[in-house]
Design a protein around this motif. Structure first.
Motif, PDB file in Angstrom:
ATOM      1  N   LEU A   1      -7.733   3.244  -2.582  1.00 46.30           N
ATOM      2  CA  LEU A   1      -6.998   3.618  -3.792  1.00 46.30           C
ATOM      3  C   LEU A   1      -6.796   5.130  -3.881  1.00 46.30           C
ATOM      4  O   LEU A   1      -5.718   5.607  -4.224  1.00 46.30           O
ATOM      5  CB  LEU A   1      -7.740   3.102  -5.037  1.00 46.30           C
ATOM      6  N   CYS A   2      -7.832   5.899  -3.524  1.00 44.77           N
ATOM      7  CA  CYS A   2      -7.709   7.361  -3.594  1.00 44.77           C
ATOM      8  C   CYS A   2      -6.690   7.876  -2.579  1.00 44.77           C
ATOM      9  O   CYS A   2      -5.945   8.817  -2.869  1.00 44.77           O
ATOM     10  CB  CYS A   2      -9.063   8.030  -3.367  1.00 44.77           C
ATOM     11  N   ASP A   3      -6.645   7.246  -1.394  1.00 41.93           N
ATOM     12  CA  ASP A   3      -5.639   7.667  -0.401  1.00 41.93           C
ATOM     13  C   ASP A   3      -4.232   7.445  -0.945  1.00 41.93           C
ATOM     14  O   ASP A   3      -3.350   8.282  -0.759  1.00 41.93           O
ATOM     15  CB  ASP A   3      -5.823   6.881   0.913  1.00 41.93           C
ATOM     16  N   ILE A   4      -4.033   6.309  -1.638  1.00 44.29           N
ATOM     17  CA  ILE A   4      -2.702   6.040  -2.205  1.00 44.29           C
ATOM     18  C   ILE A   4      -2.376   7.089  -3.271  1.00 44.29           C
ATOM     19  O   ILE A   4      -1.273   7.621  -3.324  1.00 44.29           O
ATOM     20  CB  ILE A   4      -2.650   4.613  -2.800  1.00 44.29           C
ATOM     21  N   VAL A   5      -3.363   7.378  -4.110  1.00 47.35           N
ATOM     22  CA  VAL A   5      -3.138   8.360  -5.188  1.00 47.35           C
ATOM     23  C   VAL A   5      -2.821   9.731  -4.591  1.00 47.35           C
ATOM     24  O   VAL A   5      -1.923  10.438  -5.049  1.00 47.35           O
ATOM     25  CB  VAL A   5      -4.375   8.439  -6.118  1.00 47.35           C
ATOM     26  N   ASP A   6      -3.538  10.118  -3.526  1.00 51.98           N
ATOM     27  CA  ASP A   6      -3.271  11.419  -2.899  1.00 51.98           C
ATOM     28  C   ASP A   6      -1.897  11.455  -2.231  1.00 51.98           C
ATOM     29  O   ASP A   6      -1.183  12.444  -2.309  1.00 51.98           O
ATOM     30  CB  ASP A   6      -4.357  11.738  -1.857  1.00 51.98           C
ATOM     31  N   GLN A   7      -1.543  10.341  -1.584  1.00 52.88           N
ATOM     32  CA  GLN A   7      -0.295  10.348  -0.820  1.00 52.88           C
ATOM     33  C   GLN A   7       0.949  10.194  -1.706  1.00 52.88           C
ATOM     34  O   GLN A   7       1.937  10.892  -1.525  1.00 52.88           O
ATOM     35  CB  GLN A   7      -0.337   9.227   0.226  1.00 52.88           C
ATOM     36  N   TYR A   8       0.870   9.263  -2.683  1.00 52.40           N
ATOM     37  CA  TYR A   8       2.078   8.974  -3.475  1.00 52.40           C
ATOM     38  C   TYR A   8       2.011   9.528  -4.896  1.00 52.40           C
ATOM     39  O   TYR A   8       3.012   9.630  -5.570  1.00 52.40           O
ATOM     40  CB  TYR A   8       2.319   7.454  -3.535  1.00 52.40           C
ATOM     41  N   GLY A   9       0.815   9.833  -5.379  1.00 53.75           N
ATOM     42  CA  GLY A   9       0.686  10.380  -6.725  1.00 53.75           C
ATOM     43  C   GLY A   9       0.443  11.873  -6.651  1.00 53.75           C
ATOM     44  O   GLY A   9       0.852  12.541  -5.698  1.00 53.75           O
ATOM     45  N   GLU A  10      -0.266  12.389  -7.643  1.00 59.38           N
ATOM     46  CA  GLU A  10      -0.521  13.826  -7.661  1.00 59.38           C
ATOM     47  C   GLU A  10      -2.015  14.127  -7.702  1.00 59.38           C
ATOM     48  O   GLU A  10      -2.444  15.184  -8.157  1.00 59.38           O
ATOM     49  CB  GLU A  10       0.225  14.443  -8.857  1.00 59.38           C
ATOM     50  N   GLY A  11      -2.809  13.141  -7.306  1.00 58.34           N
ATOM     51  CA  GLY A  11      -4.252  13.362  -7.181  1.00 58.34           C
ATOM     52  C   GLY A  11      -5.031  13.178  -8.473  1.00 58.34           C
ATOM     53  O   GLY A  11      -6.228  13.461  -8.516  1.00 58.34           O
ATOM     54  N   TYR A  12      -4.380  12.684  -9.535  1.00 54.22           N
ATOM     55  CA  TYR A  12      -5.085  12.512 -10.815  1.00 54.22           C
ATOM     56  C   TYR A  12      -5.137  11.041 -11.179  1.00 54.22           C
ATOM     57  O   TYR A  12      -4.136  10.336 -11.108  1.00 54.22           O
ATOM     58  CB  TYR A  12      -4.398  13.311 -11.927  1.00 54.22           C
TER      59      TYR A  12
END
Ligand code: SF4
Ligand code: SF4
Length: 365
Positions: free
Chosen positions: A79-90
């Protein structure tokens, strides 16, 4: 000098270690910190996405993702990898075990949702949907549960998946589960709660060593427990005619075992809500009892929940919560429409109920 240093070090050693929730502001998306308390409005561009607009003109989109709640290192990394790659890390977790990911551009929302869906995580739970089931700790974290929590809730949500990713219910539906009868379980539009049906079995050899007997006696709501000497040892005894099988004696005194693979059942309650929108907050009412506690998938419970849910979906008017709907059509019609049997056990004849349950949840002094 050396002595003073030792004294200082000793003093430092005695400083209490602060624990508890850290300050949330440090983890918030910078746009949320910047516009804190200055939001103009919000809307929902699609199920599972919230859009907030600030007075400054800033906009932020929040994508809500359903999780299985008990996340291992593999799931958290994924989940964190997805957030880092496609989101903004928050990211943040809601009390219903959803993950919420904030982004500052609408263009990022589509790829983010796609990435979560590709990894097997649904996006939804906003507006008039069946929200993620809130549940208590279960076998993994608590010492007194009569059933599991996350596993069975995940199974139930597998069945209700389409109602999570769409907003097609008359109003939001909050489902809750509770793995004992007395402690941290919530109330909801549909609540699934453990129901003990037999008094506790007492292990008299252990009571004197493990239990603080006056506390256990005081804990019983119907004064069914009294101190007793059994086989020459101080113990407790239960007046089984009085016992209402609530399980309150079990947490302070584990030798009063009440969990039972056969006699601990599940009950379903309907119509509770905490909100005071359109009607005042309501207590839930018992509609089905004695359902088998059959983890990990609870098929019997799932069938009853789906029966109630889809009857509500078909029959309720727009914006009626489950409780509002039942108030309008009446309980006899509820049982008729859902096909659930009405038995004498649905009649609340407990003599204390007038003072406790016959009240709204508004606080009164
Ligand atoms: S509902 Fe009861 S058994 Fe379940 S986690 Fe809370 S205290 Fe423990
Ligand atoms: S189960 Fe509840 S009612 Fe029965 S003895 Fe224990 S505390 Fe009392």
């Amino acid at each position: 000098m050396a002595q003073a240093q030792v004294a200082v070090e000793k003093k430092q050693m005695r400083t209490p270690i602060e624990s508890g929730c850290p300050d949330g502001m440090q983890y918030m998306h910078p746009l949320m910190v910047k516009n804190f308390g200055n939001w103009k409005y919000h809307d929902r561009p699609r199920p599972g996405v919230l859009h907030h607009v600030a007075y400054s003109g800033d906009e932020i989109w929040t994508v809500r993702v359903g999780t299985q709640r008990q996340l291992g290192p593999y799931e958290i990394n994924l989940l964190c990898d997805i957030v880092d790659q496609y989101g903004e890390g928050y990211v943040r977790f809601t009390i219903r075990s959803n993950l919420e990911v904030m982004v500052s551009k609408w263009d990022k929302v589509g790829p983010l949702i796609q990435a979560f869906n590709d990894a097997g995580y649904p996006v939804g739970g906003t507006g008039n949907s069946v929200t993620m089931i809130s549940h208590t700790q279960g076998w993994l974290h608590c010492d007194i549960p009569g059933t599991d929590a996350s596993g069975v809730v995940k199974s139930l949500m597998d069945d209700l998946y389409t109602e999570f990713i769409k907003e097609e219910m008359p109003n939001r539906v909050h489902i809750t589960t509770s793995c004992c009868q007395i402690n941290c379980g919530g109330q909801g539009d549909i609540a699934i709660n453990i129901q003990h049906t037999k008094p506790p079995k007492i292990n008299h050899d252990l009571v004197a060593n493990v239990c603080e007997r006056p506390s256990v006696v005081a804990r019983c709501p119907v004064a069914a427990i009294r101190p007793a000497m059994v086989n020459g040892k101080p113990s407790l005894e239960v007046d089984e005619k009085k016992c209402i099988c609530c399980g309150a004696c079990y947490p302070p005194c584990p030798p009063m075992q009440i969990n039972d693979p056969v006699h601990s059942k599940l009950a379903i309650w309907v119509g509770g809500k905490n909100s005071n929108a359109r009607s005042k907050p309501m207590f839930q009412k018992l509609v089905a009892a004695g359902l088998p506690n059959n983890p990990p998938r609870w098929p019997e419970v799932g069938a009853v929940v789906k029966k109630i849910l889809y009857t509500y979906k078909k029959d309720a008017r727009d914006w009626e919560r489950v409780g509002d709907w039942v108030e309008r059509i009446g309980w006899p019609r509820f049982f008729e429409l859902t096909g659930l049997p009405f038995t004498k056990f649905h009649i609340d004849n407990w003599r204390g109920s007038r003072n406790s349950l016959n009240a709204s949840t508004h606080i009164r002094f």
